[in-house]
Design an enzyme around this catalytic site. Structure first.
Site, PDB file in Angstrom:
ATOM      1  N   GLY A  16      52.524  39.872  38.025  1.00  0.00           N
ATOM      2  CA  GLY A  16      51.492  38.831  38.016  1.00  0.00           C
ATOM      3  C   GLY A  16      50.833  38.650  36.658  1.00  0.00           C
ATOM      4  O   GLY A  16      51.222  39.274  35.658  1.00  0.00           O
ATOM      5  N   SER A 136      36.752  42.822  41.913  1.00  0.00           N
ATOM      6  CA  SER A 136      36.383  41.509  41.383  1.00  0.00           C
ATOM      7  C   SER A 136      34.869  41.357  41.327  1.00  0.00           C
ATOM      8  O   SER A 136      34.139  41.924  42.158  1.00  0.00           O
ATOM      9  CB  SER A 136      36.977  40.449  42.313  1.00  0.00           C
ATOM     10  OG  SER A 136      36.379  39.202  42.089  1.00  0.00           O
ATOM     11  N   TYR A 162      38.545  36.389  50.818  1.00  0.00           N
ATOM     12  CA  TYR A 162      39.053  37.080  49.625  1.00  0.00           C
ATOM     13  C   TYR A 162      38.006  38.064  49.101  1.00  0.00           C
ATOM     14  O   TYR A 162      38.279  39.252  48.898  1.00  0.00           O
ATOM     15  CB  TYR A 162      39.428  36.081  48.522  1.00  0.00           C
ATOM     16  CG  TYR A 162      39.661  36.765  47.191  1.00  0.00           C
ATOM     17  CD1 TYR A 162      40.822  37.492  46.964  1.00  0.00           C
ATOM     18  CD2 TYR A 162      38.700  36.728  46.173  1.00  0.00           C
ATOM     19  CE1 TYR A 162      41.022  38.157  45.755  1.00  0.00           C
ATOM     20  CE2 TYR A 162      38.890  37.386  44.973  1.00  0.00           C
ATOM     21  CZ  TYR A 162      40.049  38.104  44.757  1.00  0.00           C
ATOM     22  OH  TYR A 162      40.241  38.769  43.573  1.00  0.00           O
ATOM     23  N   LYS A 166      37.892  42.376  49.068  1.00  0.00           N
ATOM     24  CA  LYS A 166      37.686  43.273  47.914  1.00  0.00           C
ATOM     25  C   LYS A 166      36.507  44.221  48.206  1.00  0.00           C
ATOM     26  O   LYS A 166      36.563  45.413  47.897  1.00  0.00           O
ATOM     27  CB  LYS A 166      37.402  42.466  46.648  1.00  0.00           C
ATOM     28  CG  LYS A 166      38.621  41.721  46.128  1.00  0.00           C
ATOM     29  CD  LYS A 166      39.655  42.663  45.527  1.00  0.00           C
ATOM     30  CE  LYS A 166      40.910  41.928  45.090  1.00  0.00           C
ATOM     31  NZ  LYS A 166      41.983  42.793  44.610  1.00  0.00           N
ATOM     32  N   PHE A 231      32.758  20.415  38.487  1.00  0.00           N
ATOM     33  CA  PHE A 231      32.038  20.545  39.752  1.00  0.00           C
ATOM     34  C   PHE A 231      30.549  20.790  39.533  1.00  0.00           C
ATOM     35  O   PHE A 231      30.093  21.927  39.553  1.00  0.00           O
ATOM     36  CB  PHE A 231      32.657  21.668  40.595  1.00  0.00           C
ATOM     37  CG  PHE A 231      34.086  21.405  40.990  1.00  0.00           C
ATOM     38  CD1 PHE A 231      34.475  20.172  41.500  1.00  0.00           C
ATOM     39  CD2 PHE A 231      35.053  22.394  40.848  1.00  0.00           C
ATOM     40  CE1 PHE A 231      35.799  19.928  41.858  1.00  0.00           C
ATOM     41  CE2 PHE A 231      36.373  22.160  41.208  1.00  0.00           C
ATOM     42  CZ  PHE A 231      36.751  20.917  41.707  1.00  0.00           C
ATOM     43  N   ASP A 311      30.062  27.589  45.317  1.00  0.00           N
ATOM     44  CA  ASP A 311      29.856  27.984  43.915  1.00  0.00           C
ATOM     45  C   ASP A 311      28.409  28.407  43.660  1.00  0.00           C
ATOM     46  O   ASP A 311      27.498  27.912  44.314  1.00  0.00           O
ATOM     47  CB  ASP A 311      30.141  26.797  42.978  1.00  0.00           C
ATOM     48  CG  ASP A 311      31.556  26.826  42.424  1.00  0.00           C
ATOM     49  OD1 ASP A 311      32.275  27.794  42.697  1.00  0.00           O
ATOM     50  OD2 ASP A 311      31.932  25.862  41.723  1.00  0.00           O
TER      51      ASP A 311
END
Ligand code: NAD
Ligand code: WQD
Length: 355
Positions: A16, A136, A162, A166, A231, A311
Site C-alpha cells: 500500500g 489514526s 473506520y 481503529k 467542502f 468533517d
C-alpha cells in the site's frame, strides 16, 4: 533475532501507500523485509507481485519476500509465521475509506479489528511480541481541542466505523499489553500523509473516485475532473476552509523506522507506547491548493461547496513526544510534498497500471 543488527520484519499491507514507503526505509536501514498483502487496494505486476513491491526493490536494490495473504485468514498467517523467524511486525494492512466504512461496517471491523486480533494471536503462538500498529488521528474524535496530544481521551464522538475500528483495536492492544507485560507495542497515530517518494516510483493512485483532498486536487490540476470541490469555507479558521496536518509520506515512513529502532534500542522492553506522527502544524485547503499550483505550475480549479458531513474545522498533531522519545520529526517542506506528489503523477499517469 536474525543477527545483531539486522531484523526480520514482517510488513502487513506493505504493497500500500504508506507500507511501500515504509518497506523502503526498513530495507535501507539494513533489515530483511517480508510483505503480506491481499492486494485488495494494490495493483498486481509481473509474476503476480504487486507493482509497488517491484518498485520498492528497484529503489533499494534489495529483495523482499512477498506472500499474498488475507489477514482475516488466520491459517494463512500461521503459514507465513512458520516459514520465517520474524522479529517484529509492522502492521499496516487495513481498509481505510471513511465513507465506505459507513456502507460496509462489517468488512471494516472484520479486516481492521479481527485481522489485528489474528496477527496478535499468531505472534503470541510464536512468542514474538514486538508490534508496531498503524493507528489514526481519527481516534481523537470530534470533541478534543487542538493540537491533539497523546494524553487526550480517545474514542469519544468518532463518527465512522473506520475510526471506531481503529479505536477498538487500540483498546484491544492496550488490554493485551496490560495482561502480559512482555509485549512491546508501539501505536502510531498517523495524521494526513501526502506526497510521494522523490524517485517518482512510489505514490498513491487511489482506486475508484478519490476521496482525500490532495488526490482530488491533483486530478483537478491534470484536468481529469472539472474542478476540486472545497467542502466549506465557513469554518472558524483563518480562511474559512478546513485545516489539517499533512506530513510527507516519507517523513511518516521514517517515523515508523524510528519506532522500529525504539523497539530494538530498548532491547525488547519498551512496553506500550503511543506516538502521534504529524508535522505539528495545520494547512488550510486553500493553502494546499496554492502550494500544489506552485509546484505543478498548473491551475487547480475549485468550487466552494457545503461542508462535508462528519468533517471538523481543524485538527493537527502535537508531535513532541515522538521527537523526545523517537528522535523523529517531520522535516520535509510543503513545497517538497507537493513537488513529489506532482512528480509521481506526471511519471505515472495511470498509477501503477501500464498504459
Ligand atoms: P493502503 O490502502 O494504500 O494500504 C493498505 C494495504 O493493506 C493495501 O495494499 C491493501 O491491499 C492491504 N489490505 C487491505 N486489507 C487487507 C487484508 N484483509 N489482508 C491483507 N492486506 C490487506 O492504505 P495506507 O494509506 O497505506 O494506510 C496504511 C495504514 O495506515 C492503514 O492501517 C490505515 O488505516 C492507516 N492510516 C492511513 C492514513 C492515510 O491517510 N493514508 C491515515 C491514518 C492511518
Ligand atoms: C482534508 C480536508 C476536507 C476532499 C481522512 C480520514 C482520516 C485519515 C486521513 C485514515 C478537509 C477537505 C477533502 C475534497 C475538500 N485517514 N476536502 N475537498 O477527512 O482530514 O481525514 O483521511 O486514517 O481518518 O478521516 O482527510 O483529505 O478527506 O480532507 O475540501 O475533495 O480537505 O473537508 O478539510 P480527512 P481529507
Amino acid at each position: 533475532m536474525a543477527s545483531k543488527d539486522s531484523r526480520c520484519v514482517l510488513v502487513t499491507g506493505g504493497a500500500g501507500y504508506i507500507g511501500s514507503h515504509c518497506a523502503v526505509e526498513i530495507l535501507q536501514a539494513g533489515h530483511d523485509v517480508i510483505i503480506i498483502d491481499n492486494c485488495c487496494n494494490a495493483v498486481t505486476g509481473t509474476g503476480g507481485i504487486p507493482e509497488s513491491i517491484h518498485r520498492v526493490c528497484q529503489i533499494t536494490g534489495k529483495q523482499v519476500k512477498y506472500h499474498q495473504v488475507d489477514i482475516v485468514d488466520i491459517e494463512a498467517l500461521r503459514d507465513v509465521f512458520s516459514k520465517y523467524s520474524i522479529d517484529v511486525v509492522i502492521h499496516l494492512a487495513a481498509l481505510k475509506a471513511v465513507g465506505e466504512s459507513v456502507k460496509r461496517p462489517l468488512d471494516y471491523y472484520k479486516v481492521n479489528f479481527i485481522g489485528t486480533c489474528n496477527i496478535v494471536q499468531v505472534m503470541k503462538e510464536h512468542n514474538m511480541k514486538n508490534l508496531i500498529f498503524s493507528s489514526s488521528a481519527t481516534v481523537y474524535g470530534h470533541s478534543n481541542a487542538v493540537p491533539f496530544v497523546e494524553t487526550l481521551p480517545t474514542g469519544i464522538d468518532i463518527t465512522s466505523p473506520y475510526g471506531k475500528s481503529k479505536y477498538f483495536t487500540e483498546t484491544m492492544l492496550k488490554d493485551v499489553c496490560s495482561q502480559d507485560k512482555s509485549w512491546n507495542m508501539i501505536l502510531l497515530r498517523y495524521f494526513n500523509p501526502v506526497g510521494a517518494h522523490p524517485s517518482g516510483l512510489l505514490g498513491e493512485y487511489p482506486s475508484g473516485t478519490p476521496k482525500n483532498l490532495m488526490a482530488n486536487a491533483v486530478q483537478a490540476a491534470l484536468g481529469n475532473i472539472p474542478h476540486l470541490k472545497v467542502f466549506g469555507n465557513d469554518y472558524d479558521t483563518p480562511d474559512g476552509t478546513g485545516v489539517r496536518d499533512y506530513p510527507h509520506v516519507v517523513d511518516l515512513a521514517q517515523g515508523i523506522a524510528a519506532a522500529l529502532a525504539k523497539i530494538e534500542d530498548n532491547n525488547n522492553s519498551c512496553g506500550l507506547r503511543i506516538y502521534n506522527l504529524g508535522e505539528g502544524r495545520g494547512y488550510s485547503v486553500l493553502e494546499m491548493i496554492a502550494a500544489l499550483e506552485k509546484a505543478s505550475a498548473k491551475k487547480v480549479p475549485y468550487v466552494i461547496e457545503k461542508r462535508r458531513p462528519g468533517d471538523i474545522g481543524t485538527f493537527y498533531s502535537d508531535p513532541t513526544l515522538a521527537w523526545k522519545e523517537l528522535g523523529w520529526k517531520a522535516t520535509r517542506s510543503l513545497e517538497e510534498r507537493c513537488k513529489d506528489l506532482w512528480h509521481f503523477h506526471t511519471m505515472n499517469p495511470h498509477g501503477y497500471l501500464k498504459n
